[in-house]
Scaffold this motif. Sequence first.
Motif, PDB file in Angstrom:
ATOM      1  N   TRP A  35      42.563 -92.582 -24.564  1.00  0.00           N
ATOM      2  CA  TRP A  35      41.579 -92.718 -23.535  1.00  0.00           C
ATOM      3  C   TRP A  35      40.131 -92.651 -23.812  1.00  0.00           C
ATOM      4  O   TRP A  35      39.754 -92.071 -24.568  1.00  0.00           O
ATOM      5  CB  TRP A  35      41.722 -91.157 -22.470  1.00  0.00           C
ATOM      6  N   ARG A  36      39.458 -93.644 -23.387  1.00  0.00           N
ATOM      7  CA  ARG A  36      37.910 -93.863 -23.587  1.00  0.00           C
ATOM      8  C   ARG A  36      37.397 -94.329 -22.047  1.00  0.00           C
ATOM      9  O   ARG A  36      37.999 -95.403 -21.377  1.00  0.00           O
ATOM     10  CB  ARG A  36      37.711 -94.742 -24.620  1.00  0.00           C
ATOM     11  N   ARG A  37      36.241 -93.978 -21.767  1.00  0.00           N
ATOM     12  CA  ARG A  37      35.710 -94.264 -20.676  1.00  0.00           C
ATOM     13  C   ARG A  37      35.471 -95.910 -20.932  1.00  0.00           C
ATOM     14  O   ARG A  37      34.972 -96.282 -21.803  1.00  0.00           O
ATOM     15  CB  ARG A  37      34.366 -93.684 -20.138  1.00  0.00           C
ATOM     16  N   ILE A  80      43.806 -87.774 -17.078  1.00  0.00           N
ATOM     17  CA  ILE A  80      42.549 -87.543 -17.924  1.00  0.00           C
ATOM     18  C   ILE A  80      41.993 -86.214 -17.232  1.00  0.00           C
ATOM     19  O   ILE A  80      42.151 -85.633 -16.138  1.00  0.00           O
ATOM     20  CB  ILE A  80      41.433 -88.606 -17.721  1.00  0.00           C
ATOM     21  N   GLU A  96      36.376 -86.062 -17.382  1.00  0.00           N
ATOM     22  CA  GLU A  96      36.244 -87.477 -17.752  1.00  0.00           C
ATOM     23  C   GLU A  96      36.357 -87.986 -16.064  1.00  0.00           C
ATOM     24  O   GLU A  96      35.620 -89.006 -16.083  1.00  0.00           O
ATOM     25  CB  GLU A  96      37.344 -87.543 -18.498  1.00  0.00           C
ATOM     26  N   LYS A  97      36.891 -87.318 -15.316  1.00  0.00           N
ATOM     27  CA  LYS A  97      37.003 -87.810 -14.060  1.00  0.00           C
ATOM     28  C   LYS A  97      35.610 -87.581 -13.310  1.00  0.00           C
ATOM     29  O   LYS A  97      35.296 -88.585 -12.750  1.00  0.00           O
ATOM     30  CB  LYS A  97      38.061 -86.952 -12.977  1.00  0.00           C
ATOM     31  N   ARG A 137      32.510 -87.939 -14.974  1.00  0.00           N
ATOM     32  CA  ARG A 137      32.047 -88.683 -15.671  1.00  0.00           C
ATOM     33  C   ARG A 137      32.085 -90.424 -14.963  1.00  0.00           C
ATOM     34  O   ARG A 137      31.005 -90.902 -15.017  1.00  0.00           O
ATOM     35  CB  ARG A 137      32.313 -88.763 -17.212  1.00  0.00           C
TER      36      ARG A 137
END
Length: 678
Positions: A154-156, A390, A394-395, A397
Amino acid sequence: MSDTTTGDLIARSNRLGADPKNTNYAGGNTSAKGFGTDPVTGEPVELLWVKGSGGDLGTLTEEGLAVLQLDRLRALVDVYPGVGREDEMVAAFDHCLHGKGGAAPSIDTAMHALVDAAHVDHLHPDSGIAIATAKDGEDLTTRIFGDKVVWVPWRRPGFQLGLDIAAIKDENPGAVGCILGGHGITAWGDSSAAAEKNSRWIIRTAQDYLDKHGRKNPFGRTVAKKAALDPAERRAKAAALAPTIRGIASHDRPMVGHFTDDERVLDFLASANAPRLAALGTSCPDHFLRTKVRPMLLDLPAAASLEKMRGRLRELHENYRAEYTAYYEKYATADSPAMRGADPLIVLVPGVGMFSYGANKQTARVAGEFYLNAINVMRGAESVSTYSPISEVEKFRIEYWALEDAKLQRMPKPKSHATRIALVTGAASGIGKAIAARLAADGACVVVADLDLARAQAAAAEIGSTDVAVGLAVDVSDAAAIEGLVRDAVLAFGGLDIIVNNAGVSLSKSLLDTTEEDWDLQHDIMAKGSFLISKATAPVLIEQGMGGDVIYIASKNSVVAGPNNIAYSATKADQAHQVRLLAVELGEHGIKVNGVNPDGVVRGSGIFASGWGANRARTYGIAEEELGRFYAQRTILKREVLPENVANAVSVLTGPDLSHTTGLHIPVDAGVAAAFLR
């Protein structure tokens, strides 16, 4: 060459976007690289065509593509300041644009530019996201695809993700794509056909694995007391709960609603694991941007009483708001956008279905579709592993990303009646049709109600799609028929805000020629009909707690006596006084009640076309086709009154400028001195 490149890209995008198995609405993006001509030098220039920000693959056209110069995009690698200043790269894309026009580049542009392939697809298929959100997704990716598909943690979305995927492709020359942890898939190819083939292969292979190896009951056992009610019972219960739930979803700002009792939703809600999974929320960025971080789930049996359900929903709403506020305050930083409201966008009722909300019907419907996608994802992940979305940070962000907030700020200013839901009776023709069309043009969702279903549906179709207007049948003299109308109306759009009592009929006869049947017919449709419509819809307006408007289309004849129309004029006087009575009674709930008194509306009128016009013309000793001009000449302004003039008055009465006006009758008669109100 660019025409062929873009043509192939759009055709591929439309095919992929047309099938919900491949991607969700407005989810993902596609691209193609090729050559164009530099308008300054006349020399060939390598270009990237990529679906722009906010577009939908299924309906993509050339105007929805962003066109950028590849050499400039690739040069950004040398000036990339790192993930801490990721957002600056989106602004840099604007300096890489080729020519004028086109869509704004999306955050995923770097992925398409930096991957060394002529064609790239980034999609959000349920099967792919199921693998991407599985606890052991990386191992599953290898097990399912071998070395043809590579796992990306996972990465934005952003420039660094583009660099990551580009490096993975370079390091894995046999790979045709990758699974993006918590997110979706990306595939590529040397031709448009090859990219599409690879995308479809990844999606199909993932689904085949889930079908073959998945557990039979991934959501656990069925809880009998939360099983689906019979169709008629659950729709009746949904309609009864809809005003309460819309009021809950509209605590911070008004919302339009959508309801579905899709079998997959009902199965999920009846399962033992639904509470645990619902609490985990969605994972794919496209999902929770439209559904919020998690839904609100009613924790009562399907057979619970409406009173108990309403009370518990209100309690859960207070808890939801407190928890969402705490979530925001925990992760917000000094530069985070302001909280956009703490109300749920998805409300789940076991045994009944799912209510979803948005600023308009399409947004509300799509939010529901996205949560259904999320259910499919959870089913797939739970069938072969454990659903592991996630993290909340992160959500947050993503949900409160400055770039997403900027996209919201670019949206056009809402129209005067946005988020409002109108029910107009007698709306298949004449004044009612004009009112429905005007309110829809002002941004409202409209229920076109008429005795003739086919004509109601045709009028609604003229106004717009079913996200804007629906046609329903009703006999306004029949209380049971009205009950069905209100049920179907609130299920169509989530509730009601504006009620327009317009249905009417008239027979032009003298006292001695008017029969008892003539009298009863006109009073049943207009006086009784308006009373029944108001009586049936007022509870919806009151339960929502959002105020509302009730409009009566009365007549100049409610004030002034005219020859040979005793039944019509008497019933219009009845309607006019209902306005005064209900304005007093409903005012404590913030509901305004007003009237409009038209006169001489001949053109397009269903009443005049049904024989009233011919009779009135005989009364005045003129030809029927001269009636409109005749009425105009007897007015102060000497202007013929059209249905649109009446619609304008309704728009003003129900709009924001007359928020403090109730009990008023507005004449729309071009000036009839005898009808001046005193």
